[in-house]
Write a protein that holds these residues in place. Sequence first.
Motif, mmCIF file in Angstrom:
data_model
loop_
_atom_site.group_PDB
_atom_site.id
_atom_site.type_symbol
_atom_site.label_atom_id
_atom_site.label_comp_id
_atom_site.label_asym_id
_atom_site.label_seq_id
_atom_site.Cartn_x
_atom_site.Cartn_y
_atom_site.Cartn_z
ATOM 1 N N SER A 55 0.832 -1.199 0.000
ATOM 2 C CA SER A 55 0.000 0.000 0.000
ATOM 3 C C SER A 55 0.869 1.251 0.000
ATOM 4 C CB SER A 55 -0.915 0.019 1.224
ATOM 5 O OG SER A 55 -1.848 -1.022 1.160
ATOM 6 N N ARG A 56 0.337 2.307 -0.597
ATOM 7 C CA ARG A 56 0.969 3.614 -0.571
ATOM 8 C C ARG A 56 -0.083 4.650 -0.208
ATOM 9 N NH1 ARG A 56 4.053 1.091 -4.780
ATOM 10 N NH2 ARG A 56 6.294 1.300 -4.380
ATOM 11 N N TRP A 57 0.391 5.830 0.197
ATOM 12 C CA TRP A 57 -0.532 6.869 0.644
ATOM 13 C C TRP A 57 -0.134 8.205 0.021
ATOM 14 C CZ3 TRP A 57 1.513 3.020 3.519
ATOM 15 C CH2 TRP A 57 0.608 2.130 4.114
ATOM 16 N N GLN A 80 2.784 9.470 -4.261
ATOM 17 C CA GLN A 80 2.436 8.313 -3.452
ATOM 18 C C GLN A 80 3.606 7.977 -2.534
ATOM 19 O OE1 GLN A 80 0.818 4.999 -5.645
ATOM 20 N NE2 GLN A 80 -0.437 6.309 -6.937
ATOM 21 N N GLN A 84 -5.403 6.239 0.269
ATOM 22 C CA GLN A 84 -4.627 5.003 0.197
ATOM 23 C C GLN A 84 -4.699 4.452 -1.220
ATOM 24 O OE1 GLN A 84 -5.046 2.206 3.441
ATOM 25 N NE2 GLN A 84 -4.854 0.456 2.058
ATOM 26 N N HIS A 85 -3.524 4.071 -1.750
ATOM 27 C CA HIS A 85 -3.422 3.541 -3.106
ATOM 28 C C HIS A 85 -2.956 2.091 -3.025
ATOM 29 C CE1 HIS A 85 -3.583 7.703 -4.764
ATOM 30 N NE2 HIS A 85 -2.964 7.992 -3.630
ATOM 31 N N ASP A 86 -3.680 1.204 -3.702
ATOM 32 C CA ASP A 86 -3.319 -0.208 -3.732
ATOM 33 C C ASP A 86 -3.316 -0.701 -5.169
ATOM 34 O OD1 ASP A 86 -3.293 -1.250 -0.774
ATOM 35 O OD2 ASP A 86 -5.034 0.064 -0.935
ATOM 36 N N LYS A 114 -8.078 3.126 -5.308
ATOM 37 C CA LYS A 114 -7.813 4.394 -4.624
ATOM 38 C C LYS A 114 -8.982 4.676 -3.702
ATOM 39 C CE LYS A 114 -8.023 8.207 -7.006
ATOM 40 N NZ LYS A 114 -7.669 9.297 -7.951
ATOM 41 N N PRO A 132 -10.619 1.039 4.144
ATOM 42 C CA PRO A 132 -10.844 0.794 2.717
ATOM 43 C C PRO A 132 -12.026 -0.147 2.490
ATOM 44 C CG PRO A 132 -8.522 0.611 3.261
ATOM 45 C CD PRO A 132 -9.263 0.716 4.559
ATOM 46 N N ALA A 150 -6.905 -4.284 -0.011
ATOM 47 C CA ALA A 150 -6.199 -3.374 0.890
ATOM 48 C C ALA A 150 -6.570 -3.582 2.350
ATOM 49 C CB ALA A 150 -6.497 -1.929 0.498
ATOM 50 N N GLU A 186 -3.794 -4.316 4.643
ATOM 51 C CA GLU A 186 -2.769 -3.291 4.683
ATOM 52 C C GLU A 186 -3.203 -2.075 5.503
ATOM 53 O OE1 GLU A 186 0.186 -3.551 3.549
ATOM 54 O OE2 GLU A 186 0.015 -5.386 2.383
ATOM 55 N N TYR A 187 -4.432 -2.087 5.959
ATOM 56 C CA TYR A 187 -4.966 -0.912 6.641
ATOM 57 C C TYR A 187 -4.310 -0.739 7.998
ATOM 58 C CZ TYR A 187 -8.370 2.310 8.604
ATOM 59 O OH TYR A 187 -8.964 3.390 9.184
#
Length: 226
Positions: free
Chosen positions: A21-23, A43, A70-72, A162, A184, A189, A192-193
């Motif tokens: 995951s990225r933010w 990101q 949050q980007h997955d 997203k 999410p 995701a 990954e939270y």
Amino acid sequence: MPDFDFSSPPSQPPREQPGPSRWSVTSYRPVGRREFVDYRTLQLDSVDVARSHCAAAVSRPWVDRIVVTQHDCVATVGRIARDCLPGLGAPAALPPVPTGANEVKRFYRVRNFGPPVLRSGDAVRDRLAWMASNRGRHPYNLTDIPDPESAELLEVTLVRYKHTVAVGFRRPGSHIVAWDVMAPAHGPAAKEYRFTPPKDPAPESGRRRPEAAATGRKRLHCTWCG
């Protein structure tokens, strides 16, 4: 592109591989009755870095709203035969966008060699022709360029998600930024939270803090980034 391991042989049938995951953090400022983006990060790989960007946004008195996204990305990798590649001049055929996703991409690559992204069948055939014409031309690259006849071709499908996970906003007449934290909604995701809902801020006393009174500005306090 997220970090995926394309060096291992793909499973049969192809399986989904969730990436890390990225933010990203976006802050907004009001101008009259309209709202404009004040600052938007790329990101970010770390939650702590996202928190530091939130803290920086909170310190700017003109910021009225902060959004954490949050980007997955989920990759599906499978083998593809040459005769199954898209035809001359045809782009890669995209599958339907899954529910909850916002983008789907598909590309090709030669396993363990060459560019990481070949966007069409023409690009793959050009790469194989280059391999055939250059293999063995110089003694030092005889083993560097694989045999194009036995090269393994991969078809990679990326599904991008997203989702807004936190929104901070200034309460009218207050120095507190209240945060709404959301998990999410899509499956990949969920594990990954790593955001936790903030504690409710203390009730306002109705008096301005000394530092706010001295500067004449409303002081923001972020309960999400600390």
